[in-house]
Write an enzyme that holds these catalytic residues in place. Sequence first.
Site, mmCIF file in Angstrom:
data_model
loop_
_atom_site.group_PDB
_atom_site.id
_atom_site.type_symbol
_atom_site.label_atom_id
_atom_site.label_comp_id
_atom_site.label_asym_id
_atom_site.label_seq_id
_atom_site.Cartn_x
_atom_site.Cartn_y
_atom_site.Cartn_z
ATOM 1 N N CYS A 138 -6.177 -22.268 11.198
ATOM 2 C CA CYS A 138 -7.173 -22.162 10.118
ATOM 3 C C CYS A 138 -8.574 -22.268 10.712
ATOM 4 O O CYS A 138 -8.729 -22.462 11.916
ATOM 5 C CB CYS A 138 -6.974 -23.294 9.123
ATOM 6 S SG CYS A 138 -5.260 -23.553 8.636
HETATM 7 N N1 GLN Z 1 -0.415 -26.175 10.132
HETATM 8 C C1 GLN Z 1 -1.344 -26.113 9.044
HETATM 9 C C2 GLN Z 1 -0.843 -25.284 7.896
HETATM 10 O O1 GLN Z 1 0.182 -24.690 7.934
HETATM 11 C C3 GLN Z 1 -2.694 -25.606 9.499
HETATM 12 C C4 GLN Z 1 -2.610 -24.171 9.821
HETATM 13 C C5 GLN Z 1 -3.704 -23.620 10.641
HETATM 14 O O2 GLN Z 1 -4.537 -24.287 11.265
HETATM 15 N N2 GLN Z 1 -3.622 -22.352 10.729
HETATM 16 O O3 GLN Z 1 -1.513 -25.210 6.927
#
Ligand code: GLN
Length: 236
Positions: free
Chosen positions: A2
């Site tokens: 994210c």
């Molecule tokens: N693992 C977290 C989620 O699935 C954060 C994902 C991310 O950083 N892309 O939301």
Amino acid sequence: MCRHAAWLGAPRTLASLIHEPGQGLLRQSYAPRLQRHGMINADGFGVGWYDPARAEPVRYRRAIPLWADANLPALAQVARSGCLLAAVRSASDGMPVEESATAPFADGPWLLSHNGRVAREAVRELAGDGAPESPCDSAWVAAAVFLRRRAGLTLGAALTEVVRHAGAKDPEGRLNLLACDGGSLAATAWGDTLFLILDDGVLVASEPLDDRPGWQAVPDRSLVLASSGGVRVQPL
Ligand code: GLN
């Protein structure tokens, strides 16, 4: 991975993180420049800010792409605060796409966002007995941080303990955390990019929101601490 961003300093609007900068979170939701894992962040978004009218932050999360929320631009233009946090999400494999799995996670005055992925077994024992609001790894990380914060650790100490423990148990873990409480902000760089820029406050983000020359890359495995007293970056 994210993308997240937060501001601590003179009051600004949420639009200053999302819509106004050329590479703000709106653009980073569909065209991030430095993202190493995943290509777009379309699995939801969330924002949080502090208002004197409430003891706890105001939070708004959706499980739709940021660009698909037609009501957000006006809201972001008037949501103004000296402490703001916003995140766009690309769900990790196997994680649910729903509001409760979307940052920022909240507990009392605290907001937290996780940029990365970690084995849930690596955080489960850190998160106490209560079930987090979602089976998403980030919700477990947030619960572990909030538990320590409630026990009296500072925000920085709580992030440090969780990242060190979870990082030791899952060496592949990526644990960029960003947390705030209205008057201070703490962030970790652990496996993904993190930048900051000083202005009439500090802006911390997974990647620069614009092309100003003052952005500094935070070294991997570091902790950023910011308060009205200044900004510090220290090794984790
Ligand atoms: N693992 C977290 C989620 O699935 C954060 C994902 C991310 O950083 N892309 O939301």
